[in-house]
Design an enzyme around this catalytic site. Structure first.
Site, PDB file in Angstrom:
ATOM      1  CE  LYS A 117      49.651  17.744  32.799  1.00  0.00           C
ATOM      2  NZ  LYS A 117      49.969  19.020  33.469  1.00  0.00           N
TER       3      LYS A 117
ATOM      4  CG  ASN B 182      42.173  27.660  36.074  1.00  0.00           C
ATOM      5  OD1 ASN B 182      43.144  28.358  36.361  1.00  0.00           O
ATOM      6  ND2 ASN B 182      41.521  26.979  36.983  1.00  0.00           N
TER       7      ASN B 182
HETATM    8  P1  NAD Z   1      41.478  25.512  30.379  1.00  0.00           P
HETATM    9  O1  NAD Z   1      40.856  24.301  29.821  1.00  0.00           O
HETATM   10  O2  NAD Z   1      40.829  26.178  31.528  1.00  0.00           O
HETATM   11  O3  NAD Z   1      41.644  26.614  29.207  1.00  0.00           O
HETATM   12  C1  NAD Z   1      42.269  26.338  28.007  1.00  0.00           C
HETATM   13  C2  NAD Z   1      42.009  27.529  27.092  1.00  0.00           C
HETATM   14  O4  NAD Z   1      42.733  27.346  25.869  1.00  0.00           O
HETATM   15  C3  NAD Z   1      40.544  27.703  26.701  1.00  0.00           C
HETATM   16  O5  NAD Z   1      40.232  29.071  26.657  1.00  0.00           O
HETATM   17  C4  NAD Z   1      40.490  27.124  25.281  1.00  0.00           C
HETATM   18  O6  NAD Z   1      39.442  27.677  24.516  1.00  0.00           O
HETATM   19  C5  NAD Z   1      41.853  27.560  24.778  1.00  0.00           C
HETATM   20  N1  NAD Z   1      42.291  26.774  23.632  1.00  0.00           N
HETATM   21  C6  NAD Z   1      42.164  25.442  23.415  1.00  0.00           C
HETATM   22  N2  NAD Z   1      42.687  25.132  22.217  1.00  0.00           N
HETATM   23  C7  NAD Z   1      43.168  26.285  21.691  1.00  0.00           C
HETATM   24  C8  NAD Z   1      43.830  26.621  20.498  1.00  0.00           C
HETATM   25  N3  NAD Z   1      44.089  25.691  19.570  1.00  0.00           N
HETATM   26  N4  NAD Z   1      44.191  27.905  20.313  1.00  0.00           N
HETATM   27  C9  NAD Z   1      43.924  28.847  21.219  1.00  0.00           C
HETATM   28  N5  NAD Z   1      43.291  28.594  22.387  1.00  0.00           N
HETATM   29  C10 NAD Z   1      42.927  27.330  22.604  1.00  0.00           C
HETATM   30  O7  NAD Z   1      42.987  25.111  30.677  1.00  0.00           O
HETATM   31  P2  NAD Z   1      44.002  25.811  31.692  1.00  0.00           P
HETATM   32  O8  NAD Z   1      43.940  25.092  32.963  1.00  0.00           O
HETATM   33  O9  NAD Z   1      43.822  27.281  31.622  1.00  0.00           O
HETATM   34  O10 NAD Z   1      45.396  25.399  31.007  1.00  0.00           O
HETATM   35  C11 NAD Z   1      45.971  26.166  29.945  1.00  0.00           C
HETATM   36  C12 NAD Z   1      47.447  25.823  29.846  1.00  0.00           C
HETATM   37  O11 NAD Z   1      48.054  26.096  31.103  1.00  0.00           O
HETATM   38  C13 NAD Z   1      47.753  24.358  29.541  1.00  0.00           C
HETATM   39  O12 NAD Z   1      48.924  24.274  28.764  1.00  0.00           O
HETATM   40  C14 NAD Z   1      48.038  23.765  30.895  1.00  0.00           C
HETATM   41  O13 NAD Z   1      48.859  22.617  30.824  1.00  0.00           O
HETATM   42  C15 NAD Z   1      48.734  24.931  31.541  1.00  0.00           C
HETATM   43  N6  NAD Z   1      48.718  24.861  33.008  1.00  0.00           N
HETATM   44  C16 NAD Z   1      47.549  24.887  33.703  1.00  0.00           C
HETATM   45  C17 NAD Z   1      47.605  24.792  35.088  1.00  0.00           C
HETATM   46  C18 NAD Z   1      46.357  24.852  35.931  1.00  0.00           C
HETATM   47  O14 NAD Z   1      46.489  24.817  37.161  1.00  0.00           O
HETATM   48  N7  NAD Z   1      45.192  24.996  35.361  1.00  0.00           N
HETATM   49  C19 NAD Z   1      48.821  24.669  35.742  1.00  0.00           C
HETATM   50  C20 NAD Z   1      49.988  24.686  34.999  1.00  0.00           C
HETATM   51  C21 NAD Z   1      49.926  24.769  33.622  1.00  0.00           C
END
Ligand code: NAD
Length: 445
Positions: free
Chosen positions: A121, A236
């Site tokens: 990571k 996302n």
């Molecule tokens: P992203 O940046 O697209 O979205 C994150 C979202 O969380 C946004 O809507 C943001 O406004 C919101 N957010 C941020 N801080 C917050 C808070 N304190 N309270 C509530 N909402 C909050 O990120 P993503 O890619 O959607 O990732 C979200 C989660 O999914 C993370 O934990 C990430 O590690 C996990 N994840 C993502 C992927 C991927 O492929 N994108 C894969 C596996 C896991």
């Protein structure tokens, strides 16, 4: 006098494992799983420490001409089963402890899905919302400048995470290729299609989670039309999953982002909410099916309120440590699907288990992202690209097979699904470590 700070590679010395809370908490899941599986002491010892942690200083020329130095990290937790694999996060609260924990989870996730990868990571301490697009590009390219010797298509592969996206992945792959004087698509996944990305990668985390949910809920006789859902995080992963569930007939009653959330007991029109969020960067309950958008009756709620709503399904899809011992007693959902990494602390886990709430863990539920990243890496190396249907067909097969295997382990051992998922991944990791090791020579002598 200003001193240059060289990137520091720290490895094979246990002193770099700080006794910090997030990784220590993550490791408790490993300890619990070890009660249900016998693996060698060698493997346990090796899995107790990150293999290597790199801290870098990234000098960035800002638009106003000043120079700002950002701190970045890249951690490879384990690479026994293949090159490290893991996303890069841009967030003001990034710490080495957090990055190590995320790399730990990646190790088990890749093993659970039987992908030929270890866990890694990365992260940069930054609020990207305060930077211009050109500054984010210089920061992203600068990060790769500093970690270029630590990553590679056969050593450690990057991907998107919180506040990073396919555009940023494209810049990172381009910078790495420039440094190496060779187009190296396989060093980064989650790239734009035009730079060797895979069909379906953007939606893969949500699509994978959707397959898991569609497999699990019927086991509890839940029908989409009668199932209410609250989703924390509308990025996302969260927004895409909300849309998939909405189209499958589930009633999404609450969604939120970092600024707060909205709640409508009769259900939200998710495509409209998404459209409005993209156009205004604000979450509002709207209905935009016609040419005008109407504000729909709703209540604004805080993220804390969203977590404790009386719904059937709760989906944390934002950040880690959202459900802790403090708010776990107030959780009312029957089923929690962790789309975010580590949204529930180990103490909260115990409370939720005792309340009879079924928790489906991050290393299974959100593994669709890394699975399609693997597909992208395979396509880059073969130069043979798949259709969206082929990608989703393979993703579905993998998610369903490992969900069913995890479910069977839970039933057989009468344990919670998280512990079963760790047991499943741990078995594969232990076997690979023992196959590489020399322990047998010493035992025979
Ligand atoms: P992203 O940046 O697209 O979205 C994150 C979202 O969380 C946004 O809507 C943001 O406004 C919101 N957010 C941020 N801080 C917050 C808070 N304190 N309270 C509530 N909402 C909050 O990120 P993503 O890619 O959607 O990732 C979200 C989660 O999914 C993370 O934990 C990430 O590690 C996990 N994840 C993502 C992927 C991927 O492929 N994108 C894969 C596996 C896991």
């Amino acid at each position: 006098m200003i001193q240059a700070i060289a990137p520091e590679i720290v490895a094979a010395d246990n002193s770099h494992k700080q006794p910090t809370s997030l990784l220590a908490d993550a490791s408790k899941r490993l300890e619990k799983a070890l009660q249900y599986i016998s693996i060698s002491e060698d493997a346990i010892a090796r899995l107790s420490y990150p293999k290597a942690s790199l801290t870098v200083s990234i000098p960035v020329r800002m638009d106003n001409g000043s120079l700002k130095v950002f701190t970045g990290y890249r951690v490879r937790y384990d690479d026994t089963r293949g090159p490290g694999k893991g996303g890069v996060r841009y967030h003001p609260n990034v710490t080495l402890d957090e990055v190590q924990s995320l790399a730990f989870w990646m190790t088990f996730k890749c093993a659970l899905l039987d992908l030929p990868f270890g866990g890694a990571k990365g992260g940069i301490i930054v609020n990207p919302k305060e930077l211009s697009k050109a500054e984010v590009e210089r920061l992203s390219r600068g990060y790769v400048n500093e970690i270029a010797d630590f990553i590679g298509p056969d050593t450690d592969i990057l991907a998107p995470d919180v506040y990073t996206n396919s555009t940023i992945m494209g810049w990172m792959m381009d910078r790495y290729s420039t440094i190496k004087r060779q187009l190296t698509r396989g060093v980064v996944t989650g790239k734009p299609l035009s730079l060797g990305g895979s069909q379906g990668r953007d939606a893969a985390t949500a699509t994978g989670a959707f397959y898991v949910i569609q497999m699990i809920l019927p086991k509890f006789n839940c029908i989409p039309q009668k199932t209410t859902v609250a989703i924390q995080g509308f990025g996302n992963a969260g927004a895409t999953l909300a849309e998939l569930l909405f189209h499958a007939g589930y009633k999404i009653v609450a969604v939120s982002d970092s600024k707060g959330g909205i709640y409508a007991p009769n259900g939200l029109d998710i495509p409209s909410v998404r459209e409005h969020k993209y156009s205004s960067r604000e979450i509002k309950a709207v209905y935009c099916r016609d040419s005008v958008c109407d504000i729909v009756e709703h209540r604004t709620i805080t993220n804390q309120e969203l977590l404790t709503l009386d719904v059937d399904v709760l989906i944390p899809a934002a950040l880690e440590n959202q459900i802790t011992a403090d708010n776990a007693p107030d959780i009312k959902a029957n089923y929690i699907f962790e789309v975010a990494n580590g949204p529930i602390s180990s103490a909260a886990d115990e409370i939720l288990n005792n309340k009879g709430i079924h928790v489906f863990p991050d290393i299974l539920v959100n593994a669709g992202g890394v699975t399609v990243s693997y597909f992208e890496w395979v396509q880059n190396r073969n130069g043979w690209y798949w259709t969206l249907e082929e990608v989703n067909q393979r993703l579905k097969k993998k998610m369903e097979a490992e969900t069913e295997a995890t479910w069977a382990i839970a039933q057989r051992n009468q344990v919670d699904i998280r512990t079963a998922a760790y047991v499943h991944g741990l078995k594969r990791l232990g076997e690979a470590m023992d196959a590489k090791g020399t322990r047998d020579y010493f035992i025979r002598n």
